[in-house]
Design a protein around this motif. Structure first.
Motif, PDB file in Angstrom:
ATOM      1  N   VAL A  41      37.661  70.875  47.773  1.00  0.00           N
ATOM      2  CA  VAL A  41      38.662  71.762  47.854  1.00  0.00           C
ATOM      3  C   VAL A  41      38.691  72.737  48.917  1.00  0.00           C
ATOM      4  CG1 VAL A  41      38.748  71.856  45.051  1.00  0.00           C
ATOM      5  CG2 VAL A  41      37.416  73.415  46.563  1.00  0.00           C
ATOM      6  N   GLU A  42      39.844  73.328  49.102  1.00  0.00           N
ATOM      7  CA  GLU A  42      39.976  74.079  50.387  1.00  0.00           C
ATOM      8  C   GLU A  42      40.518  75.573  50.168  1.00  0.00           C
ATOM      9  OE1 GLU A  42      42.443  73.846  54.624  1.00  0.00           O
ATOM     10  OE2 GLU A  42      42.779  72.413  52.821  1.00  0.00           O
ATOM     11  N   LEU A  43      39.564  76.382  50.689  1.00  0.00           N
ATOM     12  CA  LEU A  43      40.267  78.084  50.677  1.00  0.00           C
ATOM     13  C   LEU A  43      40.649  78.351  51.977  1.00  0.00           C
ATOM     14  CD1 LEU A  43      40.381  80.406  48.538  1.00  0.00           C
ATOM     15  CD2 LEU A  43      38.221  80.971  49.397  1.00  0.00           C
ATOM     16  N   ALA A  84      42.438  69.936  45.773  1.00  0.00           N
ATOM     17  CA  ALA A  84      43.108  71.415  45.730  1.00  0.00           C
ATOM     18  C   ALA A  84      42.839  72.228  46.979  1.00  0.00           C
ATOM     19  CB  ALA A  84      42.432  72.099  44.441  1.00  0.00           C
ATOM     20  N   ARG A  85      43.963  72.930  47.148  1.00  0.00           N
ATOM     21  CA  ARG A  85      43.898  73.927  48.313  1.00  0.00           C
ATOM     22  C   ARG A  85      44.716  75.053  48.065  1.00  0.00           C
ATOM     23  NH1 ARG A  85      47.319  75.719  52.075  1.00  0.00           N
ATOM     24  NH2 ARG A  85      46.642  75.997  54.287  1.00  0.00           N
ATOM     25  N   GLN A  86      43.861  76.104  48.355  1.00  0.00           N
ATOM     26  CA  GLN A  86      44.521  77.490  47.770  1.00  0.00           C
ATOM     27  C   GLN A  86      44.513  78.586  49.093  1.00  0.00           C
ATOM     28  OE1 GLN A  86      46.363  79.598  45.848  1.00  0.00           O
ATOM     29  NE2 GLN A  86      45.173  78.821  44.187  1.00  0.00           N
ATOM     30  N   PHE A 143      34.050  69.476  41.589  1.00  0.00           N
ATOM     31  CA  PHE A 143      34.203  69.176  42.831  1.00  0.00           C
ATOM     32  C   PHE A 143      33.050  69.341  43.619  1.00  0.00           C
ATOM     33  CE2 PHE A 143      35.361  73.682  42.586  1.00  0.00           C
ATOM     34  CZ  PHE A 143      34.380  74.095  43.713  1.00  0.00           C
ATOM     35  N   ASP A 144      32.954  68.592  44.694  1.00  0.00           N
ATOM     36  CA  ASP A 144      31.535  68.426  45.306  1.00  0.00           C
ATOM     37  C   ASP A 144      31.442  69.142  46.746  1.00  0.00           C
ATOM     38  OD1 ASP A 144      30.433  65.898  43.996  1.00  0.00           O
ATOM     39  OD2 ASP A 144      32.468  65.044  44.381  1.00  0.00           O
ATOM     40  N   ALA A 145      32.593  69.620  47.181  1.00  0.00           N
ATOM     41  CA  ALA A 145      32.444  70.512  48.426  1.00  0.00           C
ATOM     42  C   ALA A 145      33.855  71.358  48.586  1.00  0.00           C
ATOM     43  CB  ALA A 145      32.378  69.615  49.600  1.00  0.00           C
ATOM     44  N   LEU A 146      33.160  72.546  49.091  1.00  0.00           N
ATOM     45  CA  LEU A 146      34.417  73.409  49.286  1.00  0.00           C
ATOM     46  C   LEU A 146      34.410  74.021  50.817  1.00  0.00           C
ATOM     47  CD1 LEU A 146      36.345  76.256  48.834  1.00  0.00           C
ATOM     48  CD2 LEU A 146      34.204  77.204  48.701  1.00  0.00           C
TER      49      LEU A 146
END
Length: 350
Positions: free
Chosen positions: A185-187, A217-219, A242-245
């Motif tokens: 996922v991406e912040l 996912a991306r926020q 999920f496995d990584a951010l």
């Protein structure tokens, strides 16, 4: 946060340390050297060093330091200027209001400073005042957020937003390459900024090399602690596994880590962005999810002072054959992990 141009800006890569005073090449406001004798070889060109030379007054204008990275930009400029007995730094108060910053820069122009270093709150909106300075014979070092016209500056120096995302993606990819059906996922930061789009594009391009990884996912947050906490809480609720951010910014990462702790989540690794001291301390402790941060070094402001000093003295730097400083300098986005964090701790900002 900073905004800079991409591929054309990535021709000259430097590490996160500031450009040394002995690395700057002869230059003036145009590409034609003036008032200097032609050397018999490039190696005989005048070279800037730590020894006092011609006095140089550098005007420094940046946006309001309402973010840890921007505050570090101002501090790096001040500290670097203090290193040189021949440099006087005229620094403005800083403003995110473009009209106010234009007024501050025009005041520096009227004071007839020798060189200007400008980190514009809005590169496009401040292009005209950069052109005004250059027309007045004052060379401009454009710091990070680029002016709309190359005629508005003599040299641009800044970070590599695309490279930041690329290196974050590569690091995560290497950590997860042996894991089937890995999810990330991406912040992100503010989506209305070009830099955010560049960072996301670099991240996505890197992940294309790891077919086992899917971004689920991306926020977008707002480069603040509060937004990081709120948006991370939403991601955690929406994504039970999920496995990584990858988080674009270490300031908003403080809030993200709060949300992660409140949720009791420890089942993934996190990569930050920019290089805050708090992030580096957490990486060194190695007792949480944060395992790395990708640099966007505020030491670029110190390098800008070096470049401005060389411009003001009509000198250059060793290590390159050319007689002029380059028209653009792009810093490298190094990945800081527990293995090399000791090297980068001195550059961490609060």
């Amino acid at each position: 946060m900073p905004e800079s141009r991409i591929p054309s800006r990535r021709g000259l890569l430097l590490g996160s340390a500031a450009v040394s005073a002995g690395a700057l090449l002869t230059a003036c406001t145009s590409n034609e050297p003036k008032n200097q004798a032609a050397p018999s070889a490039a190696g005989n060109a005048p070279v800037a060093d730590d020894k006092p030379g011609k006095p140089v007054t550098i005007g420094f204008a940046g946006p309001q330091a309402d973010h840890g990275w921007l505050n570090a930009i101002n501090q790096n400029a001040r500290d670097r200027a203090k290193k040189y007995a021949d440099v006087t730094l005229e620094i403005t108060e800083g403003s995110n209001d473009t009209a106010a910053q234009i007024g501050q820069i025009q005041t520096l122009i009227n004071k007839k400073v020798d060189v200007l270093v400008i980190l514009p709150a809005d590169g496009k909106a401040l292009t005209q005042v950069g052109l005004q300075a250059m027309a007045a014979g004052i060379p401009v070092v454009n710091l990070d957020r680029v002016f709309a016209s190359p005629q508005a500056y003599r040299c641009w120096i800044g970070g590599d937003n695309y490279g930041m995302g690329l290196n974050a993606g590569r690091y995560i990819g290497e950590q997860l390459k042996g894991k089937p059906d890995a999810k990330v996922v991406e912040l992100a930061g503010l989506d209305n900024l070009e830099l955010t789009k560049q960072r996301s594009q670099g991240f996505d391009d890197a992940l294309k090399n790891y077919p086992n990884i899917t971004k689920v996912a991306r926020q977008a947050a707002e480069f603040t602690v509060e937004s990081g906490q709120a948006k991370m809480a939403q991601l955690l609720q929406a994504q039970p596994r999920f496995d990584a951010l990858w988080n674009h910014d270490d300031d908003q990462g403080v809030g993200a880590l709060r949300a992660i702790a409140q949720a009791g989540r420890k089942d993934f690794l996190m990569v930050g962005g920019a290089g805050a001291r708090s992030a580096m301390d957490a990486i060194k402790a190695d007792d949480g999810v944060l395992k790395a941060t990708v640099l966007y070094p505020p030491t670029m402001a110190a390098s800008a002072i070096d470049l401005a000093r060389a411009l003001g003295q009509g000198k250059g730097i060793g290590g390159m054959a050319e007689l002029e400083i380059p028209s653009s300098v792009t810093l490298y986005s190094a990945v800081v992990t527990k293995d090399n964090v000791g090297d980068y701790l001195p550059t961490g900002f609060n």
